[in-house]
Motif scaffolding. Sequence first.
Motif, PDB file in Angstrom:
ATOM      1  N   LEU A  90       0.808  -1.210   0.000  1.00 10.90           N
ATOM      2  CA  LEU A  90       0.000   0.000   0.000  1.00 10.90           C
ATOM      3  C   LEU A  90       0.847   1.269   0.000  1.00 10.90           C
ATOM      4  O   LEU A  90       0.540   2.236  -0.690  1.00 10.90           O
ATOM      5  CB  LEU A  90      -0.932  -0.008   1.211  1.00 10.90           C
ATOM      6  CG  LEU A  90      -2.202   0.831   1.107  1.00 10.90           C
ATOM      7  CD1 LEU A  90      -3.066   0.376  -0.050  1.00 10.90           C
ATOM      8  CD2 LEU A  90      -2.993   0.754   2.412  1.00 10.90           C
ATOM      9  N   ASN A  91       1.938   1.260   0.755  1.00 10.08           N
ATOM     10  CA  ASN A  91       2.760   2.475   0.837  1.00 10.08           C
ATOM     11  C   ASN A  91       3.605   2.708  -0.406  1.00 10.08           C
ATOM     12  O   ASN A  91       4.147   3.797  -0.597  1.00 10.08           O
ATOM     13  CB  ASN A  91       3.648   2.440   2.079  1.00 10.08           C
ATOM     14  CG  ASN A  91       4.715   1.360   1.994  1.00 10.08           C
ATOM     15  OD1 ASN A  91       4.503   0.318   1.375  1.00 10.08           O
ATOM     16  ND2 ASN A  91       5.854   1.597   2.620  1.00 10.08           N
ATOM     17  N   TYR A 168      -7.565   6.033  13.287  1.00 12.89           N
ATOM     18  CA  TYR A 168      -7.978   6.994  12.258  1.00 12.89           C
ATOM     19  C   TYR A 168      -8.014   8.434  12.774  1.00 12.89           C
ATOM     20  O   TYR A 168      -8.283   9.359  12.012  1.00 12.89           O
ATOM     21  CB  TYR A 168      -9.344   6.594  11.691  1.00 12.89           C
ATOM     22  CG  TYR A 168      -9.265   5.319  10.884  1.00 12.89           C
ATOM     23  CD1 TYR A 168      -9.092   5.355   9.506  1.00 12.89           C
ATOM     24  CD2 TYR A 168      -9.322   4.076  11.508  1.00 12.89           C
ATOM     25  CE1 TYR A 168      -8.986   4.185   8.775  1.00 12.89           C
ATOM     26  CE2 TYR A 168      -9.216   2.896  10.781  1.00 12.89           C
ATOM     27  CZ  TYR A 168      -9.051   2.957   9.416  1.00 12.89           C
ATOM     28  OH  TYR A 168      -8.932   1.791   8.694  1.00 12.89           O
ATOM     29  N   ILE A 169      -7.718   8.613  14.060  1.00 13.24           N
ATOM     30  CA  ILE A 169      -7.687   9.959  14.619  1.00 13.24           C
ATOM     31  C   ILE A 169      -6.631  10.808  13.926  1.00 13.24           C
ATOM     32  O   ILE A 169      -6.765  12.024  13.807  1.00 13.24           O
ATOM     33  CB  ILE A 169      -7.430   9.900  16.141  1.00 13.24           C
ATOM     34  CG1 ILE A 169      -8.618   9.240  16.834  1.00 13.24           C
ATOM     35  CG2 ILE A 169      -7.195  11.292  16.718  1.00 13.24           C
ATOM     36  CD1 ILE A 169      -8.419   9.016  18.326  1.00 13.24           C
ATOM     37  N   ILE A 170      -5.562  10.156  13.429  1.00  7.27           N
ATOM     38  CA  ILE A 170      -4.480  10.904  12.778  1.00  7.27           C
ATOM     39  C   ILE A 170      -4.998  11.717  11.602  1.00  7.27           C
ATOM     40  O   ILE A 170      -4.473  12.794  11.304  1.00  7.27           O
ATOM     41  CB  ILE A 170      -3.363   9.964  12.275  1.00  7.27           C
ATOM     42  CG1 ILE A 170      -3.916   8.959  11.263  1.00  7.27           C
ATOM     43  CG2 ILE A 170      -2.663   9.272  13.414  1.00  7.27           C
ATOM     44  CD1 ILE A 170      -2.838   8.143  10.567  1.00  7.27           C
ATOM     45  N   PHE A 171      -6.041  11.246  10.939  1.00 15.01           N
ATOM     46  CA  PHE A 171      -6.546  11.942   9.758  1.00 15.01           C
ATOM     47  C   PHE A 171      -7.258  13.250  10.123  1.00 15.01           C
ATOM     48  O   PHE A 171      -7.419  14.122   9.288  1.00 15.01           O
ATOM     49  CB  PHE A 171      -7.483  11.036   8.965  1.00 15.01           C
ATOM     50  CG  PHE A 171      -6.792   9.853   8.361  1.00 15.01           C
ATOM     51  CD1 PHE A 171      -6.082   9.977   7.180  1.00 15.01           C
ATOM     52  CD2 PHE A 171      -6.831   8.609   8.979  1.00 15.01           C
ATOM     53  CE1 PHE A 171      -5.422   8.879   6.624  1.00 15.01           C
ATOM     54  CE2 PHE A 171      -6.181   7.516   8.429  1.00 15.01           C
ATOM     55  CZ  PHE A 171      -5.471   7.660   7.257  1.00 15.01           C
ATOM     56  N   GLU A 172      -7.668  13.374  11.390  1.00 11.69           N
ATOM     57  CA  GLU A 172      -8.340  14.594  11.830  1.00 11.69           C
ATOM     58  C   GLU A 172      -7.367  15.767  11.876  1.00 11.69           C
ATOM     59  O   GLU A 172      -7.756  16.916  11.725  1.00 11.69           O
ATOM     60  CB  GLU A 172      -8.959  14.382  13.207  1.00 11.69           C
ATOM     61  CG  GLU A 172      -9.780  15.556  13.682  1.00 11.69           C
ATOM     62  CD  GLU A 172     -10.546  15.251  14.953  1.00 11.69           C
ATOM     63  OE1 GLU A 172     -11.322  16.121  15.383  1.00 11.69           O
ATOM     64  OE2 GLU A 172     -10.368  14.149  15.515  1.00 11.69           O
ATOM     65  N   PHE A 173      -6.089  15.466  12.066  1.00 13.24           N
ATOM     66  CA  PHE A 173      -5.104  16.532  12.239  1.00 13.24           C
ATOM     67  C   PHE A 173      -4.264  16.759  10.982  1.00 13.24           C
ATOM     68  O   PHE A 173      -3.309  17.515  10.996  1.00 13.24           O
ATOM     69  CB  PHE A 173      -4.183  16.193  13.416  1.00 13.24           C
ATOM     70  CG  PHE A 173      -4.938  15.958  14.686  1.00 13.24           C
ATOM     71  CD1 PHE A 173      -5.449  17.023  15.407  1.00 13.24           C
ATOM     72  CD2 PHE A 173      -5.169  14.673  15.154  1.00 13.24           C
ATOM     73  CE1 PHE A 173      -6.162  16.816  16.579  1.00 13.24           C
ATOM     74  CE2 PHE A 173      -5.886  14.456  16.319  1.00 13.24           C
ATOM     75  CZ  PHE A 173      -6.386  15.528  17.037  1.00 13.24           C
ATOM     76  N   MET A 174      -4.631  16.090   9.911  1.00 14.81           N
ATOM     77  CA  MET A 174      -3.882  16.249   8.678  1.00 14.81           C
ATOM     78  C   MET A 174      -4.452  17.385   7.848  1.00 14.81           C
ATOM     79  O   MET A 174      -5.653  17.538   7.728  1.00 14.81           O
ATOM     80  CB  MET A 174      -3.922  14.966   7.841  1.00 14.81           C
ATOM     81  CG  MET A 174      -3.167  13.807   8.455  1.00 14.81           C
ATOM     82  SD  MET A 174      -3.187  12.398   7.345  1.00 14.81           S
ATOM     83  CE  MET A 174      -2.293  13.054   5.961  1.00 14.81           C
ATOM     84  N   SER A 175      -3.567  18.201   7.306  1.00 19.07           N
ATOM     85  CA  SER A 175      -4.007  19.242   6.375  1.00 19.07           C
ATOM     86  C   SER A 175      -3.557  18.839   4.975  1.00 19.07           C
ATOM     87  O   SER A 175      -2.385  18.585   4.761  1.00 19.07           O
ATOM     88  CB  SER A 175      -3.396  20.603   6.745  1.00 19.07           C
ATOM     89  OG  SER A 175      -1.991  20.546   6.693  1.00 19.07           O
ATOM     90  N   ARG A 213      -2.963   9.109   1.699  1.00 18.21           N
ATOM     91  CA  ARG A 213      -2.330   9.944   2.717  1.00 18.21           C
ATOM     92  C   ARG A 213      -0.986  10.501   2.289  1.00 18.21           C
ATOM     93  O   ARG A 213      -0.642  11.644   2.603  1.00 18.21           O
ATOM     94  CB  ARG A 213      -2.162   9.144   4.018  1.00 18.21           C
ATOM     95  CG  ARG A 213      -1.643   9.972   5.177  1.00 18.21           C
ATOM     96  CD  ARG A 213      -1.506   9.144   6.433  1.00 18.21           C
ATOM     97  NE  ARG A 213      -0.425   8.179   6.343  1.00 18.21           N
ATOM     98  CZ  ARG A 213       0.031   7.465   7.381  1.00 18.21           C
ATOM     99  NH1 ARG A 213      -0.530   7.619   8.566  1.00 18.21           N
ATOM    100  NH2 ARG A 213       1.014   6.599   7.234  1.00 18.21           N
ATOM    101  N   GLU A 214      -0.216   9.723   1.542  1.00 17.94           N
ATOM    102  CA  GLU A 214       1.160  10.114   1.227  1.00 17.94           C
ATOM    103  C   GLU A 214       1.332  10.690  -0.174  1.00 17.94           C
ATOM    104  O   GLU A 214       2.458  10.928  -0.609  1.00 17.94           O
ATOM    105  CB  GLU A 214       2.092   8.902   1.387  1.00 17.94           C
ATOM    106  CG  GLU A 214       2.083   8.282   2.779  1.00 17.94           C
ATOM    107  CD  GLU A 214       2.604   9.226   3.844  1.00 17.94           C
ATOM    108  OE1 GLU A 214       3.389  10.129   3.496  1.00 17.94           O
ATOM    109  OE2 GLU A 214       2.224   9.077   5.017  1.00 17.94           O
ATOM    110  N   THR A 215       0.257  10.891  -0.888  1.00 16.80           N
ATOM    111  CA  THR A 215       0.393  11.405  -2.260  1.00 16.80           C
ATOM    112  C   THR A 215       0.611  12.917  -2.244  1.00 16.80           C
ATOM    113  O   THR A 215      -0.069  13.638  -1.521  1.00 16.80           O
ATOM    114  CB  THR A 215      -0.857  11.094  -3.100  1.00 16.80           C
ATOM    115  OG1 THR A 215      -2.017  11.579  -2.415  1.00 16.80           O
ATOM    116  CG2 THR A 215      -1.000   9.596  -3.333  1.00 16.80           C
ATOM    117  N   GLY A 216       1.542  13.370  -3.061  1.00 18.47           N
ATOM    118  CA  GLY A 216       1.846  14.790  -3.142  1.00 18.47           C
ATOM    119  C   GLY A 216       1.168  15.452  -4.317  1.00 18.47           C
ATOM    120  O   GLY A 216       1.778  16.249  -5.045  1.00 18.47           O
ATOM    121  N   MET A 217      -0.095  15.144  -4.528  1.00 17.09           N
ATOM    122  CA  MET A 217      -0.880  15.702  -5.636  1.00 17.09           C
ATOM    123  C   MET A 217      -2.365  15.446  -5.355  1.00 17.09           C
ATOM    124  O   MET A 217      -2.689  14.660  -4.466  1.00 17.09           O
ATOM    125  CB  MET A 217      -0.469  15.044  -6.971  1.00 17.09           C
ATOM    126  CG  MET A 217      -0.912  13.615  -7.202  1.00 17.09           C
ATOM    127  SD  MET A 217      -0.009  12.348  -6.274  1.00 17.09           S
ATOM    128  CE  MET A 217       1.678  12.644  -6.729  1.00 17.09           C
TER     129      MET A 217
END
Length: 368
Positions: A90-91, A168-175, A213-217
């Motif tokens: 996945l990564n 999944y809490i990590i996704f709450e703090f992602m911009s 999560r890790e895509t730069g686009m």
Amino acid sequence: MKREKSFFFAILIPFLLMGFVNTSFAQRSQTFTVVLDPGHGGKDPGALGAISKEKDIVLSVAKKLGEKINKNHSDVNVVFTRTTDKFIPLNERPKIANKVNAQLFISLHCNALDRRKTSPQGVETYILGLHRSEDNLEVAKRENSVIVYEENYETKYQGFDPKEPESYIIFEFMSNKFLEQSLNFATLTQHELINVAKRTNRNVRQAGFLVLRETGMPSVLIELGYISNRTEEKFLNSTHGQNVLVNSIYTAFTQYKKEYDKRNKYATLGIPNANATSETNLYEPVPNESISEIQYKIQFLTAPRKYNADARVFKGLNNVEYYKEGNTYKYTYGSGKSEKELFSLLREVKTKFKDAFIVEFQDGRRVK
């Protein structure tokens, strides 16, 4: 003698090509790269239907979509995360997209419910974010669960457990700075799948997908349908069904690419990118009465909601208008009878919204 000729041409050809270097470099620099990501593969079959596997359906759709894009867009580079029945961690999938500096990432999947339950049908298009419903969480859990096929996944994903809601809490703090563009493409895609492919609408949604999560686009994940629904599974496996899905996603891609090209065109004209803030705004929606002449407006914001008059999100732009596509609000500013007439104003808007671009309206409707 052959060696001398080879040496001669090795020296001569670069000089002959020097006159073309600037042109070819310009062409390369304008290339749009889209990464198509057929989910699952190899030892990971994905969701299982009565007669098929998710991994096979999405690979077939991805190949057809890539072929159609290649055939009709000479300036687009199509990259696949897999083209065979191969397991890709996945990564590694976002890494492939980041390595080729892609402008868009499209991950293709099929949905499913427990076989003990009556399965719904329909399409969903996801962007990265915190899940807002239990349904969204369950879809994210299922798609993220493929990490268990990987060795040392606990270490690789820093203790992330796809089965635990707390993870999944990590996704709450992602911009996600590509959220607006992702939403734009997701909205275009969902609109085509509903209105042209005539699929059941299960809306544009947000959820915590590791692959996004890790895509730069700008990135989306499309659930093409429910493989757990007998009728929809037959559709997903049929040549007709796959072609209908491909045509819809391709049309959305073409529209998105057209908007991308417009933004790039304004950038080459020297219209700057910058940031600014302001808090005042007057809000006026686009009038309902038809306008017979062609009008041009500056589109600067896409959002899933209608904002109030004093919303800070407009950064001080007054007399903002909007139009709707599906469940998405698209906000515009200014008006002119030609694109050129708006160039000066566009420069100002882009100091606040760097991705602003000009759109065309006729009879009060957006011209694609």
